[in-house]
Scaffold this motif. Sequence first.
Motif, short mmCIF file in Angstrom:
data_model
loop_
_atom_site.label_atom_id
_atom_site.label_comp_id
_atom_site.label_asym_id
_atom_site.label_seq_id
_atom_site.Cartn_x
_atom_site.Cartn_y
_atom_site.Cartn_z
N TYR A 131 1.22 -1.27 -0.02
CA TYR A 131 0.08 -0.01 -0.14
C TYR A 131 1.18 1.01 -0.31
CZ TYR A 131 -3.86 -2.43 1.17
OH TYR A 131 -5.32 -3.28 0.93
N GLU A 132 0.29 2.06 -1.09
CA GLU A 132 1.42 4.01 -0.57
C GLU A 132 0.23 4.59 -0.28
OE1 GLU A 132 2.06 7.43 -3.57
OE2 GLU A 132 0.78 6.06 -4.47
N ARG A 133 1.21 4.47 1.59
CA ARG A 133 -0.12 5.31 2.12
C ARG A 133 0.15 7.33 2.16
NH1 ARG A 133 -2.60 1.91 4.79
NH2 ARG A 133 -1.99 -0.12 4.83
N SER A 134 -1.06 8.19 2.71
CA SER A 134 -0.57 8.69 2.58
C SER A 134 -1.97 9.44 3.28
CB SER A 134 -1.12 9.34 0.61
OG SER A 134 -2.97 9.64 0.79
N GLU A 135 -1.66 10.95 4.32
CA GLU A 135 -2.90 11.69 4.50
C GLU A 135 -3.87 11.75 4.16
OE1 GLU A 135 -1.48 15.63 6.48
OE2 GLU A 135 0.44 14.39 7.43
N ALA A 136 -5.19 11.50 4.95
CA ALA A 136 -6.49 11.39 4.25
C ALA A 136 -6.98 12.94 5.66
CB ALA A 136 -6.71 10.75 4.19
N SER A 137 -8.33 13.30 4.57
CA SER A 137 -9.49 13.75 5.38
C SER A 137 -10.77 13.88 4.75
CB SER A 137 -9.26 15.46 5.23
OG SER A 137 -8.72 15.82 4.14
N ALA A 138 -11.62 13.74 5.50
CA ALA A 138 -13.04 13.88 5.02
C ALA A 138 -14.45 14.60 5.31
CB ALA A 138 -13.39 12.02 5.02
N GLU A 139 -15.04 15.33 4.94
CA GLU A 139 -16.36 15.25 5.32
C GLU A 139 -17.10 14.75 4.78
OE1 GLU A 139 -18.48 18.85 7.78
OE2 GLU A 139 -16.42 18.51 7.58
N VAL A 140 -18.04 13.69 6.18
CA VAL A 140 -19.39 13.20 5.20
C VAL A 140 -20.47 13.91 6.31
CG1 VAL A 140 -20.47 11.35 6.45
CG2 VAL A 140 -18.00 11.71 6.36
N GLN A 141 -21.92 14.89 5.42
CA GLN A 141 -22.62 15.35 5.43
C GLN A 141 -23.82 14.57 5.28
OE1 GLN A 141 -21.92 19.89 4.85
NE2 GLN A 141 -20.99 18.72 2.65
N ILE A 142 -25.07 15.20 5.69
CA ILE A 142 -26.27 15.19 4.85
C ILE A 142 -26.24 16.53 4.34
CG2 ILE A 142 -28.82 15.36 5.72
CD1 ILE A 142 -28.37 13.82 8.54
N ALA A 143 -26.96 15.26 2.71
CA ALA A 143 -27.09 16.94 1.60
C ALA A 143 -28.25 16.25 0.75
CB ALA A 143 -26.15 16.46 0.45
N ALA A 144 -29.26 18.17 0.91
CA ALA A 144 -30.03 18.09 0.43
C ALA A 144 -31.18 17.64 0.69
CB ALA A 144 -30.44 17.64 -1.62
N ARG A 145 -31.11 17.35 2.09
CA ARG A 145 -31.78 16.24 2.98
C ARG A 145 -32.26 14.43 3.83
NH1 ARG A 145 -37.28 18.74 2.36
NH2 ARG A 145 -36.76 20.58 2.85
N ASN A 146 -31.87 14.02 1.94
CA ASN A 146 -31.18 12.96 2.24
C ASN A 146 -30.67 12.07 1.35
OD1 ASN A 146 -34.67 12.62 2.54
ND2 ASN A 146 -35.02 13.93 0.31
N PHE A 147 -29.57 12.28 1.45
CA PHE A 147 -28.13 11.84 0.84
C PHE A 147 -27.45 12.74 2.26
CE2 PHE A 147 -30.70 13.33 -2.62
CZ PHE A 147 -30.75 12.82 -3.82
N ILE A 148 -26.65 11.21 2.44
CA ILE A 148 -25.00 11.20 2.65
C ILE A 148 -23.88 11.38 1.68
CG2 ILE A 148 -23.54 10.23 3.72
CD1 ILE A 148 -25.97 11.36 5.38
N ALA A 149 -23.71 12.79 1.18
CA ALA A 149 -22.43 12.95 1.18
C ALA A 149 -20.63 12.81 1.74
CB ALA A 149 -22.27 14.40 0.68
N ILE A 150 -20.08 12.07 1.28
CA ILE A 150 -19.00 11.70 1.86
C ILE A 150 -17.73 13.13 0.53
CG2 ILE A 150 -17.31 10.62 2.36
CD1 ILE A 150 -18.99 8.00 2.82
N ASP A 151 -17.31 13.49 1.16
CA ASP A 151 -16.22 14.49 0.83
C ASP A 151 -14.55 14.65 1.03
OD1 ASP A 151 -14.64 16.03 -1.47
OD2 ASP A 151 -15.85 17.95 -0.49
N TYR A 152 -13.67 13.61 0.35
CA TYR A 152 -12.54 12.63 0.88
C TYR A 152 -11.52 13.26 0.41
CZ TYR A 152 -12.87 9.66 -2.42
OH TYR A 152 -13.49 8.86 -3.86
N THR A 153 -9.99 13.46 0.95
CA THR A 153 -8.97 14.50 -0.34
C THR A 153 -7.98 12.64 0.22
OG1 THR A 153 -8.62 15.64 1.82
CG2 THR A 153 -9.89 16.51 0.44
#
Length: 150
Positions: free
Chosen positions: A28-50
């Motif tokens: 595995y190539e390892r790196s730092e990562a981040s994510a924002e997990v939120q409710i979007a448009a009332r009926n969705f989960i959005a996972i935005d990651y880097t």
Amino acid sequence: MTIIDYLTPALGSWQGSNGMRLRPTDDYERSEASAEVQIAARNFIAIDYTWSTEGQAQDGLLLISDAPEPAAAKAVWADSWHSSESWMEFRGGLADGQLVLEASYPAPPGPDWGWQIRIDPGTGDGPRITMHNLMPEHPAYQVVELVLKR
């Protein structure tokens, strides 16, 4: 239980690490990562990651909603490294204590391959997201492991 209810422990901002490999025998190539997990448009989960590979910043977005069947989900996913300029469309549901989403993609000249995303929301201590390649006539193997903490 709705998929949003199931993923509620993963809501918030997270930091952690990403591991990626191309073949099952690669390290595995390892790196730092981040994510924002939120409710979007009332009926969705959005996972935005880097994350990053070979020193280049990458990012992705996974948008998940309930499907009409009980405990079922549908999703769309794009990642700057994995999916290029196309969305992948997924179907799935809860299995083995995780949300398991599956899609397929062309792998000419042979049959389509599969891509699987597994999400374990944790219990508030941080989600874990893995991605697996599903090659015809071969065992599935993990390509990505995203482990997040507060």
